[in-house]
Design an enzyme around this catalytic site. Sequence first.
Site, PDB file in Angstrom:
ATOM      1  N   VAL A  12     -49.844   8.248 -21.214  1.00 59.99           N
ATOM      2  CA  VAL A  12     -49.547   6.812 -21.211  1.00 59.99           C
ATOM      3  C   VAL A  12     -48.875   6.502 -19.894  1.00 59.99           C
ATOM      4  O   VAL A  12     -47.874   7.113 -19.532  1.00 59.99           O
ATOM      5  CB  VAL A  12     -48.616   6.402 -22.375  1.00 59.99           C
ATOM      6  N   SER A  13     -49.424   5.573 -19.130  1.00 59.46           N
ATOM      7  CA  SER A  13     -48.815   5.173 -17.858  1.00 59.46           C
ATOM      8  C   SER A  13     -48.139   3.832 -18.025  1.00 59.46           C
ATOM      9  O   SER A  13     -48.484   3.050 -18.903  1.00 59.46           O
ATOM     10  CB  SER A  13     -49.876   5.089 -16.750  1.00 59.46           C
ATOM     11  N   THR A  14     -47.179   3.531 -17.156  1.00 60.59           N
ATOM     12  CA  THR A  14     -46.394   2.300 -17.285  1.00 60.59           C
ATOM     13  C   THR A  14     -47.236   1.052 -17.160  1.00 60.59           C
ATOM     14  O   THR A  14     -46.891   0.012 -17.694  1.00 60.59           O
ATOM     15  CB  THR A  14     -45.299   2.263 -16.209  1.00 60.59           C
TER      16      THR A  14
END
Length: 491
Positions: A12-14
Amino acid sequence: MRFLNVALYVRVSTDIQVDGYSIDEQLERLEKYCDAKDWIIYNKYIDPGFTGSNINRPGLTKLLQDIHKGKIDLVLVYKLDRLSRSQKDTLYLIEEEFLPNNVDFISMTENFDTSTPFGRAMIGILSVFAQLERENIKTRLAMGHVGRAKAGYWRGGANPPIGYDFVDGKLVINEYEAYQVRLMYKMYLEGESIYSIFMYIRKHFTNRYSSYRTAKQIGVILKNRIYIGKIKYKGVEYDGIHEPIIDIDTFEKVQKRYKEISSKWSDHYRSPFKGKYLLTGLLFCGNCGARYFASTQRRKDKTTGKYIKSTESYVYYKCYTRDGNKAMRKADYCKNPTIRVDKLDKVILDEIKKLKLNPDRLEQIINSESEKKVEDVELTILKNKLADTQCKIDKLMELYTIGTIPITEIGDRIKPLYEAKEKIELVIDIRKKKLQEPDKLSISETKDILDQFADIDNLNHNLKRELVQSLIKRIEILPEPDSIKIYWKFV
């Protein structure tokens, strides 16, 4: 086909948190998929908060290490772009890392795998779309930065300006660092050079980036309009919603002085980074407490009443309260004497010469003087910041206890708070030790400095100033005629 060792990879990336693909959701769906296929999960490789634009991720690195060791038969992801958003990186991982090591790759959502020709063809096609989406995200982010700036928000990121923290999308004043910023502006308006400010701040303070490394950092802070509530993006300035650290009047006075010094820099004017006069920044009024500044005073011919040519004028050290900028005054009135620069400079240099000529004089001064204790503002601010951080930790633990925050989230939120707390406690310990053992020159260090500047009379101005700044903390001009008090750094 029944795979014995399946690796689950989740990321999960920002920039895509809002898509709903949380770590827990990805893992839950992948585990159910393995149960339905009767596959054995070897390990779970997780990269929370890492972008898919490159493969420099700890979870992916560990996965590749296990693949090279022959521990993995299949890599399973929820969606192709969880592996990478770069077409080049996706094809590299599959064709150069997975397949040569007899490891298949399956994307659950797209419903294909590399064990079939059709699946391999689809990998290339979907990689193109993954990269296209990445480019779209970059475009949306750029548009978002402009929109944030117009709305008064700072652009965001991991490097907020000194004096602020970046909390919930906004700049919030960091009181410990904001105190440093205000002190820089105050010292500069009181006549300190940027270099002397840099030396003082570096010695007494730290910031989120460890310490101040060059005097130019101070110059940047003194010119940064973010401290008066402005936001600048792509060359355009907007009104920010954050609280200013510096008032506009103070900021404009600093810019005026900075501009004057910079534009007039020559043999007769000081650089903004170095003091022009020998004792700049060291002189204080022993009557009202204000600083002294250097000022040229033209003389009049007693017969004609006309001013004498400037080459025959004298420069004087003057008390700000008696004859200077109103903002620098410490009282309504002061009669402390003005002193010719050349005369006072000679007195101070003569005192330094006495130290060199008479080795016993160091011990005599140390025995007759004692340092004055002052209220430690820095330590108070640090303690307040520590208490605030502990309060935030307590609130999070309370929310976890009553079940408001899940265990998977509490770790991510509380870890940076504990790290911040440890750093503050470390700085407090260092500060306390400095107060218990005053930071002063030893006799041997003082003698070393004197030896380095052996022939004082033949030193150039900059070396003389360096010598004086190395040995003296403060000089007070007393009300009595020709009376001064020197505060040495070795006392």
